[in-house]
Design an enzyme around this catalytic site. Structure first.
Site, PDB file in Angstrom:
ATOM      1  N   CYS A  18       0.216  -1.182   0.008  1.00  0.00           N
ATOM      2  CA  CYS A  18      -0.397   0.224  -0.379  1.00  0.00           C
ATOM      3  C   CYS A  18       0.904   1.640  -0.359  1.00  0.00           C
ATOM      4  CB  CYS A  18      -0.729   0.337   1.250  1.00  0.00           C
ATOM      5  SG  CYS A  18      -1.453  -1.164   1.207  1.00  0.00           S
ATOM      6  N   ARG A  58       4.754   1.038  -6.737  1.00  0.00           N
ATOM      7  CA  ARG A  58       4.042  -0.685  -5.178  1.00  0.00           C
ATOM      8  C   ARG A  58       3.961  -1.397  -5.571  1.00  0.00           C
ATOM      9  NH1 ARG A  58       6.716   1.904   0.003  1.00  0.00           N
ATOM     10  NH2 ARG A  58       5.165   0.998   1.375  1.00  0.00           N
ATOM     11  N   LYS A  97       7.998 -12.057 -15.004  1.00  0.00           N
ATOM     12  CA  LYS A  97       7.648 -11.366 -13.280  1.00  0.00           C
ATOM     13  C   LYS A  97       6.454 -12.768 -13.050  1.00  0.00           C
ATOM     14  CE  LYS A  97       7.873 -11.159  -9.390  1.00  0.00           C
ATOM     15  NZ  LYS A  97       9.131 -12.208  -7.754  1.00  0.00           N
ATOM     16  N   GLU A 134      17.161 -23.638  -4.528  1.00  0.00           N
ATOM     17  CA  GLU A 134      17.054 -22.213  -4.780  1.00  0.00           C
ATOM     18  C   GLU A 134      18.325 -21.343  -4.651  1.00  0.00           C
ATOM     19  OE1 GLU A 134      14.149 -20.679  -5.712  1.00  0.00           O
ATOM     20  OE2 GLU A 134      14.882 -18.789  -4.909  1.00  0.00           O
ATOM     21  N   LYS A 172      18.745 -19.282  -7.896  1.00  0.00           N
ATOM     22  CA  LYS A 172      18.424 -17.671  -7.762  1.00  0.00           C
ATOM     23  C   LYS A 172      20.153 -17.533  -8.561  1.00  0.00           C
ATOM     24  CE  LYS A 172      15.893 -16.492  -6.967  1.00  0.00           C
ATOM     25  NZ  LYS A 172      14.757 -16.741  -6.405  1.00  0.00           N
ATOM     26  N   TRP A 219      -2.344  -2.255  -1.752  1.00  0.00           N
ATOM     27  CA  TRP A 219      -2.393  -3.775  -2.063  1.00  0.00           C
ATOM     28  C   TRP A 219      -3.014  -4.644  -0.799  1.00  0.00           C
ATOM     29  CZ3 TRP A 219       0.115  -6.685  -5.160  1.00  0.00           C
ATOM     30  CH2 TRP A 219       0.823  -7.447  -4.678  1.00  0.00           C
ATOM     31  N   GLU A 272      19.440 -17.845 -12.795  1.00  0.00           N
ATOM     32  CA  GLU A 272      18.914 -17.366 -13.258  1.00  0.00           C
ATOM     33  C   GLU A 272      19.373 -15.230 -13.676  1.00  0.00           C
ATOM     34  OE1 GLU A 272      14.832 -15.506 -11.685  1.00  0.00           O
ATOM     35  OE2 GLU A 272      15.546 -16.249  -9.552  1.00  0.00           O
ATOM     36  N   ASN A 321      -1.521   1.454   6.231  1.00  0.00           N
ATOM     37  CA  ASN A 321      -0.953   0.624   5.766  1.00  0.00           C
ATOM     38  C   ASN A 321      -0.544  -0.711   6.849  1.00  0.00           C
ATOM     39  OD1 ASN A 321      -0.481   1.781   3.137  1.00  0.00           O
ATOM     40  ND2 ASN A 321       1.979   2.371   3.427  1.00  0.00           N
ATOM     41  N   GLY A 322      -0.395  -2.030   6.645  1.00  0.00           N
ATOM     42  CA  GLY A 322      -0.020  -2.758   7.628  1.00  0.00           C
ATOM     43  C   GLY A 322      -0.502  -3.286   7.376  1.00  0.00           C
ATOM     44  N   HIS A 365      26.851 -40.576  -8.437  1.00  0.00           N
ATOM     45  CA  HIS A 365      26.261 -41.923  -9.796  1.00  0.00           C
ATOM     46  C   HIS A 365      26.826 -41.175 -10.789  1.00  0.00           C
ATOM     47  CE1 HIS A 365      24.945 -44.389  -6.182  1.00  0.00           C
ATOM     48  NE2 HIS A 365      25.023 -42.863  -5.734  1.00  0.00           N
TER      49      HIS A 365
HETATM   50  C1  F6R Z   1      12.194 -17.238  -9.519  1.00  0.00           C
HETATM   51  C2  F6R Z   1      10.461 -17.374 -10.000  1.00  0.00           C
HETATM   52  C3  F6R Z   1      10.251 -18.026 -10.528  1.00  0.00           C
HETATM   53  C4  F6R Z   1       9.017 -18.033  -9.727  1.00  0.00           C
HETATM   54  C5  F6R Z   1       7.687 -19.539 -10.724  1.00  0.00           C
HETATM   55  C6  F6R Z   1       6.629 -19.136 -10.474  1.00  0.00           C
HETATM   56  O1  F6R Z   1      13.215 -16.799  -9.121  1.00  0.00           O
HETATM   57  O2  F6R Z   1      10.650 -16.415  -9.383  1.00  0.00           O
HETATM   58  O3  F6R Z   1      10.503 -19.563 -10.704  1.00  0.00           O
HETATM   59  O4  F6R Z   1       8.685 -18.454  -8.688  1.00  0.00           O
HETATM   60  O5  F6R Z   1       7.616 -19.438 -11.934  1.00  0.00           O
HETATM   61  O6  F6R Z   1       5.824 -17.967  -9.659  1.00  0.00           O
HETATM   62  P1  F6R Z   1       4.282 -18.385  -9.014  1.00  0.00           P
HETATM   63  O7  F6R Z   1       5.254 -17.908  -7.547  1.00  0.00           O
HETATM   64  O8  F6R Z   1       3.974 -16.579  -9.243  1.00  0.00           O
HETATM   65  O9  F6R Z   1       3.308 -19.353  -9.094  1.00  0.00           O
END
Ligand code: F6R
Length: 606
Positions: free
Chosen positions: A2, A27, A601, A479, A483, A75, A486, A99-100, A502
């Protein structure tokens, strides 16, 4: 997340509020509204959707005219994005923006309902507005203080009272709020960009301080009502830096937001040391009825699910399977009503995860979504939903959304463990306390990132790299590896440490470094044996282990030590250096951290 902006001065308040809110759009929000003093009355206009929808509504209803008011972009957290849930909330004599998250809003609501108050929205914010009304007898500061004494959680509040035209009141706790100081005009804002066009001077409100603004004055008092003399700050950021809160990238900003995101996500769910979710179709006393759990998700969200599997199986002795959504959706599913399918998704719009959810529903399984975006498709279609409160995540590489998904996994593991008689309420309370403690340790850890920067400099030129670990460390390695690859474009793979020999170990050489995650005491020596295997093949090794681990200096080239918690909690601590390592390696390689190539995203196509 928010956004709040408030203005009192000589300019047209509606223009200033809309302009300020536009600068907070980054935001993320799903509704917006303003409250303005117009001819001695408070006039509110609000609308679901974008600011353009709000402007359109003002065109239809008439643009509010005045020189003092408050505005908000919401939000959604409690309640869907809708007109009625939009801020400001209040009545003809009081209007607030917030907000919060108010953790005890259900209790406050019940208290007010008993006094005869009727609620229109599903928000926690409406309880603050009504509580203010309840306490208000002509003295705004007194009423605000009474409210603050009654509510728990995080808040930044902008408040106006009809009885005090030309005045804005503001306060905050665990959610930022600044007071912008201009010439003949003053502002409140949740973030610097909202006011940067008008002034660079501002006061930083501290916890539970209350600001009282007129066009010519700003008075800030503490909880006891004593007037404070505060240092006037000057923002020397440009607009872009201001949007990132002074951080160079959204990714590092979001990494730093993790401790708060964890607290925001878990604290509203913990009552007397026990997690409660208040799910309409999955009451608290029915968690014991499932014979298995299936977790389905993509990418980072799937990795959070992997952590969930280890936690639930260890703590509740309930079988958990984790599957990539794009595979799950086309499998012959052997699930029924006794199986719980948990779909984890930040966006709530990932096409494969949504299809997996539908497939699970089709075979009659109970579906539970763990989602960050309120009102998203997955949240709407699941039988039940637990929202994570990470706020908007802008960086494509997910960090804080992952961490809060993991935090929810802990709460679910406790819930199942309690339901299956594997944990007492006392143990649950202790466990929850540790989760809060970890958020503090994480905060401390984030204050010094030099070590991670140094290791990033040592590995930045690798063409290929392996992450290895066992158990929870393996889930984390997945993970850490995602990270890194990517955003830095270094090829990287995560392997279960014991599996390397293996076949894959043939790839290890002096040019292929290894990051070994070994935080699990029970299997520490086993992982160290695997580290020795890769070291013997010439690999440069960074070992990530507990602070108190006994390490033969010959085993690794570099050792990164993490504050010690019981094995089960280590993922929440260990994820931070892995994220930082990926971030700093990427910076050193000069890649676009927040917008890596080929990625979006939200993946809404199959
Ligand atoms: C990596 C990343 C992606 C998402 C994946 C699922 O940093 O962000 O691997 O985790 O595309 O996305 P959501 O969580 O939005 O279903």
């Amino acid at each position: 997340m928010c956004g709040i902006v408030g203005y009192v001065g000589m300019q047209d308040v509606t223009d200033v509020l809309i302009d300020g809110l536009q600068h907070l759009e980054y935001r993320g929000y799903d509704s917006a509204g303003i409250a303005v003093f117009e001819e001695g009355e408070i006039r509110v206009v609000k609308s679901r959707g974008r600011l353009t929808d709000l402007i359109q509504r003002m065109e239809e209803e008439g643009k509010p005219s005045g020189t003092c008011g408050i505005g908000h972009t919401r939000w959604a957290t409690h309640g869907e994005p809708s007109d009625v849930n939009s801020h400001p909330h209040g009545n003809e004599s009081i209007s607030i923006v917030h907000n919060g998250i108010i953790e005890n809003y259900m209790a406050v609501k019940a208290f007010l309902e008993e006094k005869g108050y009727v609620f229109e929205s599903q928000t926690d914010t409406e309880t603050i507005a009504k509580l203010l009304d309840y306490y208000y007898t002509g003295d705004p500061l007194k009423a605000i203080r009474s409210v603050l004494a009654k509510i728990h959680g995080s808040y930044a509040l902008g408040i106006i009272f009809r009885d005090f035209p030309g005045k804005i009141f503001a306060t905050r706790k665990d959610s930022p709020l600044i007071v912008g100081v201009g010439k003949g005009e003053n502002f409140i804002a949740s973030d610097v960009p909202a006011i940067l066009k008008y002034t660079r001077d501002y006061y930083l409100l501290e916890q539970d301080e209350i600001a009282e603004l007129t066009a010519d004055s700003v008075t800030i008092t503490d909880v006891n009502g004593d007037i404070l003399s505060k240092e006037l700050m000057t923002a020397d950021w440009d607009m872009e830096a201001a949007e990132k809160g002074g951080y160079p990238h959204f990714m590092i900003k979001e990494i730093n937001e993790q401790p708060t995101a964890i607290v925001n996500t878990i604290s509203p769910r913990i009552e007397d040391g026990v997690p409660h979710f208040h799910l309409p179709n999955l009451p608290d006393d029915t968690f014991g009825r499932f014979k298995s759990v299936q977790i389905v998700a993509c990418g980072t969200a799937m990795h959070a699910g992997m952590i969930g599997k280890y936690l639930i199986e260890r703590m509740a002795r309930l079988p958990v399977n984790v599957e990539i959504a794009s595979e799950f959706r086309y499998r012959d599913l052997l699930l029924d009503k006794d199986d719980l399918v948990i779909v984890i998704s930040q966006s709530g719009e990932t096409a494969d995860s949504l299809a997996a959810l539908r497939a699970a529903k089709e075979v009659g399984a109970h579906t539970l979504a763990v989602v960050n975006v309120v009102g998203s498709s997955i949240a709407r279609e699941a039988d039940d939903v637990i929202y994570t409160y990470a706020g908007l995540e802008i960086s494509v590489a997910s960090t804080k959304a992952y961490t809060v998904q993991v935090a929810v996994m802990y709460l679910l593991a406790i819930k199942f463990a309690l339901a299956r008689g594997r944990m007492t309420e006392q143990e649950s309370a202790e466990f929850c306390r540790t989760l809060f403690d970890i958020s503090k340790s994480m905060e401390a850890m984030l204050k010094d990132t030099h070590e991670c920067q140094y290791y990033a400099s040592k590995f930045q030129n690798a063409h290929s790299l392996f992450f290895i670990g066992r158990g929870l460390d393996y889930a984390l390695s997945l993970e850490g590896s995602l990270k890194l690859k990517e955003i830095s474009y270094i090829h990287s793979e995560a392997y279960a440490a014991g599996e390397l020999k293996h076949g894959t170990i043939s790839l290890i050489s002096q040019d292929v470094p290894v990051i070994a995650v070994a935080t699990q005491t029970r299997i520490y020596e086993k992982t160290i044996s695997n580290v020795k295997e890769v070291r013997a093949r010439g690999a440069k090794v960074l070992l990530i282990c507990k602070q108190d681990a006994v390490v033969d200096p010959e085993v690794a080239d570099y050792i990164l030590r993490i504050p010690v918690y019981d094995d089960i909690f280590m993922p929440l601590m260990t994820i931070v250096p892995l994220q930082l390592f990926a971030y700093y390696t990427t910076i050193l390689r000069g890649c676009d951290v927040d917008k890596p190539r080929n990625l979006a995203k939200s993946v809404t196509v199959e």
